[in-house]
Design an enzyme around this catalytic site. Sequence first.
Site, PDB file in Angstrom:
ATOM      1  N   SER A 130       0.827  -1.194   0.000  1.00  0.00           N
ATOM      2  CA  SER A 130       0.000   0.000   0.000  1.00  0.00           C
ATOM      3  C   SER A 130       0.862   1.244   0.000  1.00  0.00           C
ATOM      4  O   SER A 130       1.803   1.372   0.774  1.00  0.00           O
ATOM      5  CB  SER A 130      -0.947  -0.038   1.206  1.00  0.00           C
ATOM      6  OG  SER A 130      -0.781   1.082   2.020  1.00  0.00           O
ATOM      7  N   LYS A 131       0.535   2.116  -0.928  1.00  0.00           N
ATOM      8  CA  LYS A 131       1.285   3.365  -1.090  1.00  0.00           C
ATOM      9  C   LYS A 131       1.184   4.173   0.212  1.00  0.00           C
ATOM     10  O   LYS A 131       2.144   4.779   0.653  1.00  0.00           O
ATOM     11  CB  LYS A 131       0.672   4.113  -2.276  1.00  0.00           C
ATOM     12  CG  LYS A 131       1.165   5.515  -2.481  1.00  0.00           C
ATOM     13  CD  LYS A 131       2.457   5.579  -3.254  1.00  0.00           C
ATOM     14  CE  LYS A 131       2.912   7.014  -3.402  1.00  0.00           C
ATOM     15  NZ  LYS A 131       4.336   7.137  -3.609  1.00  0.00           N
ATOM     16  N   ARG A 132      -0.012   4.143   0.792  1.00  0.00           N
ATOM     17  CA  ARG A 132      -0.218   4.928   2.024  1.00  0.00           C
ATOM     18  C   ARG A 132       0.679   4.437   3.160  1.00  0.00           C
ATOM     19  O   ARG A 132       1.042   5.180   4.040  1.00  0.00           O
ATOM     20  CB  ARG A 132      -1.686   4.878   2.459  1.00  0.00           C
ATOM     21  CG  ARG A 132      -2.365   6.210   2.304  1.00  0.00           C
ATOM     22  CD  ARG A 132      -3.814   6.128   2.653  1.00  0.00           C
ATOM     23  NE  ARG A 132      -4.534   5.244   1.736  1.00  0.00           N
ATOM     24  CZ  ARG A 132      -5.488   4.396   2.110  1.00  0.00           C
ATOM     25  NH1 ARG A 132      -5.828   4.298   3.374  1.00  0.00           N
ATOM     26  NH2 ARG A 132      -6.099   3.649   1.228  1.00  0.00           N
ATOM     27  N   ASP A 170       7.818   5.565  -7.959  1.00  0.00           N
ATOM     28  CA  ASP A 170       8.841   5.538  -6.894  1.00  0.00           C
ATOM     29  C   ASP A 170       9.991   4.632  -7.308  1.00  0.00           C
ATOM     30  O   ASP A 170      11.157   4.969  -7.125  1.00  0.00           O
ATOM     31  CB  ASP A 170       8.258   5.005  -5.575  1.00  0.00           C
ATOM     32  CG  ASP A 170       7.211   5.940  -4.991  1.00  0.00           C
ATOM     33  OD1 ASP A 170       7.294   7.154  -5.254  1.00  0.00           O
ATOM     34  OD2 ASP A 170       6.310   5.451  -4.283  1.00  0.00           O
TER      35      ASP A 170
END
Length: 503
Positions: A267-269, A277
């Site tokens: 998850s990016k969060r 990235d």
Amino acid sequence: MENQAWFADMEARIPKGEVRTRFAPSPTGYMHIGNLRTALYTYLIAKRLGGKFILRIEDTDQERYIEGATDVIYNTLRTCKLTWQEGPDVGGPVGPYIQTQRRDLYGKYAELLIEKGGAYRCFCKEDEGVVPVTLPNGETIKKHQCACGSLTNEQIQAKLSAGETCVVRQKIPQEGTTTFVDSVFGKITVPNNELDENVLIKTDGLPTYNFANVIDDHLMGITHVVRGSEYLSSSPKYNLLYQAFGWEVPAYVHCSPVMRDSQHKMSKRHGDPSFEDLVEQGYLPEAILNYVALLGWSPGGEQEIYSLDELSRVFDIAGISKSPAVFDINKLKWMNAEYIKAMALEAFAAAAEPFIRQTVKHPAIDTARVAGLLQQRTELLTEIPEKVDFFDVLPQYDLTLYEHKKSKVDQPISLEVLKQAAPALEALPDWTDEGIHDALIALAEARGAKNAAVMYPVRIAVSGKAVTPGGAVEICSILGREETLKRLETGISRLTAALGEAE
Ligand code: GLU
């Protein structure tokens, strides 16, 4: 009548007799690795089956609108060479391909669905009508249950005239079961009374994913729906919509999530990297794509390095795994290094140049030659600036670097070597790798020492680093005669001063 002609026209536009897959991302502002994998599999299925790959932008969640987010999708797919044949920018027979531009169309199909008994207008406020329901397995879920479905036309008109807002909600038969076969997960059967009556059209008139995916996949003639397995449990509801409209259900290919570890989804969060990235961290798009292909799909052999073209020929749905795949950055790093090694030198030099120039500003340094030293020992392009900074400025190094047992040198021996190497190199008629090499080897011979006992101190003097890409000869050669001699002199005077003090 007018409407009937319009619906007939929409149906007539649907391309038939070809495989059509679609990637349908929501513009979130980044490309999640799981989404990239969905895009890749979707593309590969179309390629393998000689079909079309379509791009559709699912932007009906206006609250989550992010400036520039659609460009991230275009750029990622273009960088990865996942070329779409139909989409917002290139058009196609069943556009528009951006959901907010299809708003009126969803409204018309919602009306049609209400007429067919598959949906109803619901006037409940957001938290009204939600009831807990206990499933046979003991689990309790929340479901919407209200009386809005039985309102008469007159009652509905009265509410609308009084300015009440409503949504359109799916009507689910309470009896029976819904069964479908997923290409990855197999046969799935769900009792209808476990399915929630979801909102299809929101108060703002825009559709939810629950409605738009069915309308669009049908109207765009999609034959294979490839998406994350988070949609698996909702698919029976979508199938009931297809049924209510009398439409054919597409083949489903649900893909398990990409995990950070055995417990957590990436998850990016939570700090896991997106495609952008990884590119920023120095991974090559081709290597990322190759790695992502193998996350949850197995070609069933030993081969691990696949170009996109090769994948297009061998990818098959049967090789997609049900089990979640764990993203392993070290494996990706290995694959990246393999891609770097296999690049043509010119291509690598071009890719490495901006990274070399981050620390090597001096125009006399030939970055292509520096790249040549790096290619076989670089895992990530971002490692490069720190590895080559000494070409620009000799670092402040510790004289203990001159002590190296294996090369049989210490500080006094190094001083002697440098004092002999400087005039030998100064006297060279031409500044070539060969000339430098021969002069240093001759010096080792004259000293009755191993080659390393000369090469090592010279390399330290010209680089100031224990580890360098390339050896003494290549470094001197790239630095040029003047800079090499200057650095040897620096070594000589620093060692002289230190050893003199020590005496
Ligand atoms: N917009 C959905 C998502 O990004 C697409 C799911 C699908 O492919 O149907 O998750």
